[in-house]
Design an enzyme around this catalytic site. Structure first.
Site, PDB file in Angstrom:
ATOM      1  CG  HIS A 124      -3.775  -1.131  -7.297  1.00 40.82           C
ATOM      2  ND1 HIS A 124      -3.648  -0.560  -5.542  1.00 40.82           N
ATOM      3  CD2 HIS A 124      -3.505  -2.815  -6.128  1.00 40.82           C
ATOM      4  CE1 HIS A 124      -3.792  -1.447  -4.893  1.00 40.82           C
ATOM      5  NE2 HIS A 124      -3.509  -3.078  -5.430  1.00 40.82           N
TER       6      HIS A 124
ATOM      7  NE  ARG B  61      -4.062  -1.788   0.072  1.00 41.87           N
ATOM      8  CZ  ARG B  61      -4.302  -2.872  -0.015  1.00 41.87           C
ATOM      9  NH1 ARG B  61      -3.358  -2.779  -1.939  1.00 41.87           N
ATOM     10  NH2 ARG B  61      -5.231  -3.543  -0.773  1.00 41.87           N
TER      11      ARG B  61
HETATM   12  P1  NAP Z   1      -0.838 -11.351   5.366  1.00 42.40           P
HETATM   13  O1  NAP Z   1      -0.393 -12.571   5.156  1.00 42.40           O
HETATM   14  O2  NAP Z   1      -1.436 -10.981   7.064  1.00 42.40           O
HETATM   15  O3  NAP Z   1       0.652 -11.240   5.734  1.00 42.40           O
HETATM   16  C1  NAP Z   1       1.202  -9.327   6.251  1.00 42.40           C
HETATM   17  C2  NAP Z   1       2.512 -10.018   6.973  1.00 42.40           C
HETATM   18  O4  NAP Z   1       3.272  -8.555   7.573  1.00 42.40           O
HETATM   19  C3  NAP Z   1       2.463 -11.223   8.135  1.00 42.40           C
HETATM   20  O5  NAP Z   1       3.934 -11.542   7.686  1.00 42.40           O
HETATM   21  C4  NAP Z   1       2.883 -10.078   9.440  1.00 42.40           C
HETATM   22  O6  NAP Z   1       3.858 -10.713  10.142  1.00 42.40           O
HETATM   23  C5  NAP Z   1       3.577  -8.711   8.559  1.00 42.40           C
HETATM   24  N1  NAP Z   1       3.327  -7.610   9.705  1.00 42.40           N
HETATM   25  C6  NAP Z   1       2.547  -7.372   9.518  1.00 42.40           C
HETATM   26  N2  NAP Z   1       2.416  -6.162  10.351  1.00 42.40           N
HETATM   27  C7  NAP Z   1       4.166  -5.749  11.070  1.00 42.40           C
HETATM   28  C8  NAP Z   1       4.675  -5.101  11.373  1.00 42.40           C
HETATM   29  N3  NAP Z   1       3.591  -4.099  12.168  1.00 42.40           N
HETATM   30  N4  NAP Z   1       5.939  -5.670  11.608  1.00 42.40           N
HETATM   31  C9  NAP Z   1       6.011  -6.780  11.221  1.00 42.40           C
HETATM   32  N5  NAP Z   1       5.593  -7.972  10.657  1.00 42.40           N
HETATM   33  C10 NAP Z   1       4.921  -6.896  10.041  1.00 42.40           C
HETATM   34  O7  NAP Z   1      -1.031 -10.556   3.863  1.00 42.40           O
HETATM   35  P2  NAP Z   1      -0.890 -10.990   2.623  1.00 42.40           P
HETATM   36  O8  NAP Z   1      -2.142 -12.068   1.795  1.00 42.40           O
HETATM   37  O9  NAP Z   1       0.036 -11.670   1.997  1.00 42.40           O
HETATM   38  O10 NAP Z   1      -1.265  -9.730   1.961  1.00 42.40           O
HETATM   39  C11 NAP Z   1      -0.174  -8.296   2.373  1.00 42.40           C
HETATM   40  C12 NAP Z   1      -0.544  -7.416   1.764  1.00 42.40           C
HETATM   41  O11 NAP Z   1      -0.268  -6.794   0.317  1.00 42.40           O
HETATM   42  C13 NAP Z   1      -1.517  -6.592   1.644  1.00 42.40           C
HETATM   43  O12 NAP Z   1      -2.203  -6.714   3.212  1.00 42.40           O
HETATM   44  C14 NAP Z   1      -1.972  -6.046   0.914  1.00 42.40           C
HETATM   45  O13 NAP Z   1      -2.180  -4.863   1.121  1.00 42.40           O
HETATM   46  C15 NAP Z   1      -1.067  -6.214  -0.325  1.00 42.40           C
HETATM   47  N6  NAP Z   1      -2.424  -6.163  -2.070  1.00 42.40           N
HETATM   48  C16 NAP Z   1      -1.890  -6.016  -2.549  1.00 42.40           C
HETATM   49  C17 NAP Z   1      -2.087  -6.175  -3.761  1.00 42.40           C
HETATM   50  C18 NAP Z   1      -1.886  -5.777  -5.047  1.00 42.40           C
HETATM   51  O14 NAP Z   1      -2.304  -5.589  -6.358  1.00 42.40           O
HETATM   52  N7  NAP Z   1      -0.720  -4.705  -5.059  1.00 42.40           N
HETATM   53  C19 NAP Z   1      -2.569  -7.522  -4.299  1.00 42.40           C
HETATM   54  C20 NAP Z   1      -3.578  -7.880  -2.678  1.00 42.40           C
HETATM   55  C21 NAP Z   1      -3.111  -7.351  -1.635  1.00 42.40           C
HETATM   56  P3  NAP Z   1       2.548 -12.030  11.377  1.00 42.40           P
HETATM   57  O15 NAP Z   1       3.244 -12.988   9.873  1.00 42.40           O
HETATM   58  O16 NAP Z   1       3.882 -11.980  11.878  1.00 42.40           O
HETATM   59  O17 NAP Z   1       1.956 -11.587  11.479  1.00 42.40           O
END
Ligand code: NAP
Length: 316
Positions: free
Chosen positions: A279, A231
């Site tokens: 995006h 983001r």
């Molecule tokens: P997820 O499974 O919830 O994973 C989030 C990761 O970030 C986890 O490893 C989490 O740690 C870590 N994290 C969160 N807060 C943190 C902090 N304060 N300090 C350190 N690590 C932290 O999410 P995901 O499904 O992989 O998706 C990630 C993001 O990608 C989404 O939230 C979205 O914004 C973005 N996204 C973008 C697109 C695009 O087209 N550009 C598409 C889809 C998603 P833990 O494992 O320890 O909880």
């Protein structure tokens, strides 16, 4: 028609996109009656237990007084978390292996773009320069993944397979074969100091907003590059521009912005050392996400159990 209460489809999309989503979802769960919010009667609104949402208007959600849970069609839910607030019914976000595959593919593609010096060759072409740059083998480069969730983990695996050294940062320390993993503030410093390419895949939360500011960017290697597929507000835009202007960072691949699309006056559009993407790194696949949502709903109807829900306090 089904005796089950209808499922509400709530979105701020246009009528055509809403109709297309309802058709795809209905095909994946023919036993359910999925109805656009605008077509629900007052009685239906009281009976609805499940809402499937894509950027819903929070006022519409509030009208569904019998709602037991909400299924988002997106993986990123920061806007929903902010708009629905702590008192909202349980929220399930999209976790789809196909989305993870597509995102990992994008991470590898844009990592190759940087590793194979495509921005530099593009500049050379514009100046009619014929010059070979030194080839860097993946094993000579380190890619740092900020976020090791569903998307980050799939991405580090793909990068590792391609021969890159990989380091990943998450809140809780992970163990992933062949990958260096770190956590906490000092772990992030280690990742930033070691990485030639930093890829951002953490959710936007109170803790990650502005995470990569001038202090953090200064920790990055001189000449490193950054890919933001998470983001926009996770990176402080002015601090990033400063580092690109000074030459501390060599290139940024940005798929996400503070405002999307960025305004015509945004300095990101015209820069040679910035790649602007609309995006597109991890698009939701309607067919595959509909299958996932259908399975989750089927399980809930059969067992009353929900998949992992979003922690509204933590924000993801
Ligand atoms: P997820 O499974 O919830 O994973 C989030 C990761 O970030 C986890 O490893 C989490 O740690 C870590 N994290 C969160 N807060 C943190 C902090 N304060 N300090 C350190 N690590 C932290 O999410 P995901 O499904 O992989 O998706 C990630 C993001 O990608 C989404 O939230 C979205 O914004 C973005 N996204 C973008 C697109 C695009 O087209 N550009 C598409 C889809 C998603 P833990 O494992 O320890 O909880």
């Amino acid at each position: 028609m089904s005796k089950l209460p209808p499922i509400a489809f709530v979105s701020r999309g246009d009528a055509a996109s809403e109709a297309s989503w309802i058709a795809t979802l209905s095909e994946a769960m023919p036993q359910e009656n999925i109805v656009a919010f605008s077509a629900l009667s007052g009685e239906d609104k009281r009976r609805v237990e499940i809402a499937i949402v894509a950027n819903p208007n929070p006022a519409d959600i509030a009208e569904l007084t019998g709602l037991k849970w909400v299924h988002s069609l997106w993986a990123g839910v920061e806007r929903l978390v902010a708009e629905l607030g702590a008192g909202a019914p349980p929220l399930v976000r999209l976790v789809d292996p196909e989305l993870s595959r597509v995102m990992a593919e994008a991470v590898l593609a844009w990592t190759y773009y940087l590793q194979r010096d495509m921005p530099a060759y593009r500049k050379q072409q514009q100046r009619k320069i014929w010059e070979e740059l030194e080839y860097r083998h993946p094993s000579e480069m380190t890619v740092g993944l900020i976020g090791l969730g569903e998307l980050g983990t799939a991405s580090v695996r793909k990068l590792k397979e391609a021969g890159f050294n990989v380091i990943g940062w998450s809140r809780s320390l992970k163990s992933i074969s062949g990958i260096d993993t770190v956590s906490a503030d000092d772990g992030l410093s280690t990742l930033l100091r070691k990485s030639d390419i930093v890829v951002c895949l953490v959710p936007l939360t109170a803790e990650t907003r502005g995470l990569l500011n001038s202090t953090r960017i200064a920790e990055m290697k001189h000449g490193a590059s950054i890919i933001n597929f998470a983001r926009g507000p996770i990176i402080v835009a002015d601090d990033l521009l400063g580092a690109l202007n000074s030459g501390h960072l060599s290139h940024a691949v940005l798929d996400v912005f503070d405002v999307e699309p960025p305004p015509q006056t945004s300095p990101f559009w015209d820069r040679e050392n910035v790649t602007v993407l609309p995006h597109i790194s991890g698009p939701t696949s309607p067919a595959s996400s509909a299958r996932i949502v259908a399975a989750n709903i089927r399980d809930w109807r059969a067992t009353g159990k929900l998949p992992v829900t979003v922690d509204m306090q933590r924000g993801y």
